[in-house]
Design a protein around this motif. Structure first.
Motif: not given
Length: 518
Positions: A330-351
């Motif tokens: 939402a803050a317009g930081r898409p590259e950081e959002a992508d990195r954070a998203m993939e890190a979150a998905y690796q930690l909690y893939p089925s949450h």
């Protein structure tokens, strides 16, 4: 083979994991956790009872399927999910080995030692945690398309205990935190019962009363309408008790803010939270609550900055990581959002909160094919979500790819039907319509959502079987400032909408501006 009854199975250690069968939870030593399906946990418990020994398929059906005849596919699916957990959150500390034409066995990494199961070990682990910043995980995550109620969409965070709780209630507080983290009505109910026990055992413990106030607030705002008045009254009484013991109690401050209507009360809520943060600058609950308020009024960049402060003092809980992804997006930081998203998905893939956050950000950012691939992988879909939800969102992703009017019509038809049933579905439909170029439809659903004009939206948040509610007068505004609704913000009707909702008055009162105006 003795039947596996999860409710009566003790917690045990498995490599770097603590396995809590009753909560269906795998908790790693660094605080990461994953909730698995009941059958998956039953099979893990059955194998862990005799580690290294071989269990046949008949053994597993006897202990985990009550002796019913099940196909090979059912057992294969459960074993496959266990292996993903072993490689994922388990970090290879154990594995499920197939013994051809015989069965399966559980093998620990590099050893034949048995998983540690004594009750004393579980209690010692709970006491060791002492409810520090890595232990308290009260609240439950739910993305914009998730399943949970108030615990999820408002307050999934990891509040720290700034002083350790009394030893006689430390384990109960930890269990309550874990229960609430499930993000379900059952988890919230369990947390409520445990916290009642805490204050019964330790009636002079202010944080116990403050956390109980939050649990009651959660039940008032996310539970059935028939219990709202009683739960609200109990929350207010618990707030008074907490404040009588500690006038500056952080949890009582957040519970007070939670019970206040959010729409048209953002300014007073922000003042309450900022005042409390002056006294408790590292309290994760206060930080995440302030971040939600800032996102709700379109101050997305500030929201992301506040969440960065929260991340600096908290482990990566599911709610915190998915909220961080949404804030960066939402803050317009898409590259950081992508990195954070993939890190979150690796930690909690089925949450479910993490899964849906990833699905939608991929879809809204031109990667709908990857969203469809997520949905097509049935084994990795989040558990507990009604089956109809996946074709409904896939229709949107397909329309994003084709831009064909017929595909857009189908996506809108399916989601408009859902919007009549629940407020969470309506929030999603507004975003889908805006992103697909159906701006009139987006504003039409927004009229129903915010003002009950045009059609009535049900008080279930999503599907009835998920048993979470959202009153008709309880609205979210965060989604109005997501990239998915950019087309609405470019439309002249948007200024009237935010004025009618009360956001323009907030900006005037506080002398602030939303990001889209700055």
């Amino acid at each position: 083979m003795e039947r596996v009854d999860l409710a009566h199975e003790e917690a045990f250690r498995l490599g770097r994991l603590t396995v809590r069968p009753g909560l269906r939870q795998l908790v790693r030593d660094d605080g990461a956790d994953e909730v698995v399906e009941p059958r998956v946990m039953q099979v893990l418990v059955a194998l862990a009872r005799t580690p290294g020994a071989i269990l046949s398929r008949d053994d597993l059906t006897s202990s985990c399927w009550e002796g019913r005849v099940v196909g090979d596919d059912a057992i294969n699916r459960v074993v496959s999910r266990l292996r993903r957990a072993a490689d994922g959150i388990g970090e290879g500390g154990f594995r499920i080995e197939t013994v051809t034409k015989v069965g399966y066995r559980l093998v620990l990494d590099g050893a034949a030692e048995a998983p540690a199961r004594p009750e004393a070990g579980a209690v010692a682990e709970l006491r060791r945690l002492k409810l520090d910043r890595r232990a308290m995980l009260i609240g439950a995550g739910a993305a914009a398309t998730g399943a949970a109620g108030w615990w999820g969409w408002r307050r999934f965070a990891a509040p720290p205990a700034e002083t350790p709780p009394p030893p006689e209630v430390a384990a109960l507080m930890q269990q309550a935190a874990i229960a609430a983290q499930q993000g379900t009505a059952e988890g919230g109910s369990q947390a409520l019962g445990l916290l009642r026990r805490v204050v019964a055992l330790k009636p002079d413990y202010a944080d116990g009363w403050g956390m109980l106030a939050l649990a009651y607030a959660g039940a008032a705002l996310g539970g059935a309408p028939s219990i709202e008045a009683d739960m609200r009254s109990r929350a207010q009484a618990a707030i008074r008790r907490a404040e009588s013991l500690d006038p500056d109690n952080a949890y009582a401050s957040v519970a007070t803010d939670a019970l206040r209507p959010q729409v048209r009360h953002w300014a007073s809520g922000e003042r309450t939270l900022r005042t409390a943060l002056e006294r408790h600058p590292t309290n994760i609950f206060l930080l995440t609550s302030l971040s939600i308020t800032l996102l709700s009024v379109g101050r997305c960049r500030e929201c992301a900055d506040v969440l960065a402060r929260a991340i600096a003092v908290s482990p990566p809980t599911p709610g915190l990581v998915y909220s961080n992804v949404q804030a960066l997006w939402a803050a317009g930081r898409p590259e950081e959002a992508d990195r954070a998203m993939e890190a979150a998905y690796q930690l909690y893939p089925s949450h479910f909160a993490v899964w849906f956050t990833r699905y939608y950000i991929l879809m809204f950012s031109g990667r709908a094919q990857e969203s469809l691939a997520m949905s097509a992988n049935v084994d990795r879909r989040p558990p507990g979500i009604p089956e109809f939800n996946f074709p409904m969102i896939d229709a949107v992703a397909k329309a994003m790819l084709s831009h064909a009017p017929a595909d857009i019509d189908l996506a809108m038809k399916l989601n408009l039907e859902a919007a009549h049933r629940g407020k969470g579905f309506a929030e999603n439909t507004i975003q889908f319509a805006a992103a697909l170029g159906r701006i009139d439809t987006a504003f039409m659903v927004a009229d129903a959502y915010f003002f009950n004009r045009g059609f009535q939206i049900g008080e279930f948040r999503f599907a009835p079987e998920q048993r979470t509610y959202q009153r008709r007068d309880l609205h979210r505004t965060q989604f109005l400032f997501y990239p998915s609704t950019q087309a609405m913000r470019a439309d002249p009707r948007f200024e009237k909408l935010v004025a009618d909702v009360g956001l323009a008055q907030y900006w005037k009162e506080t002398g602030s501006k939303p990001d889209y105006k700055s």
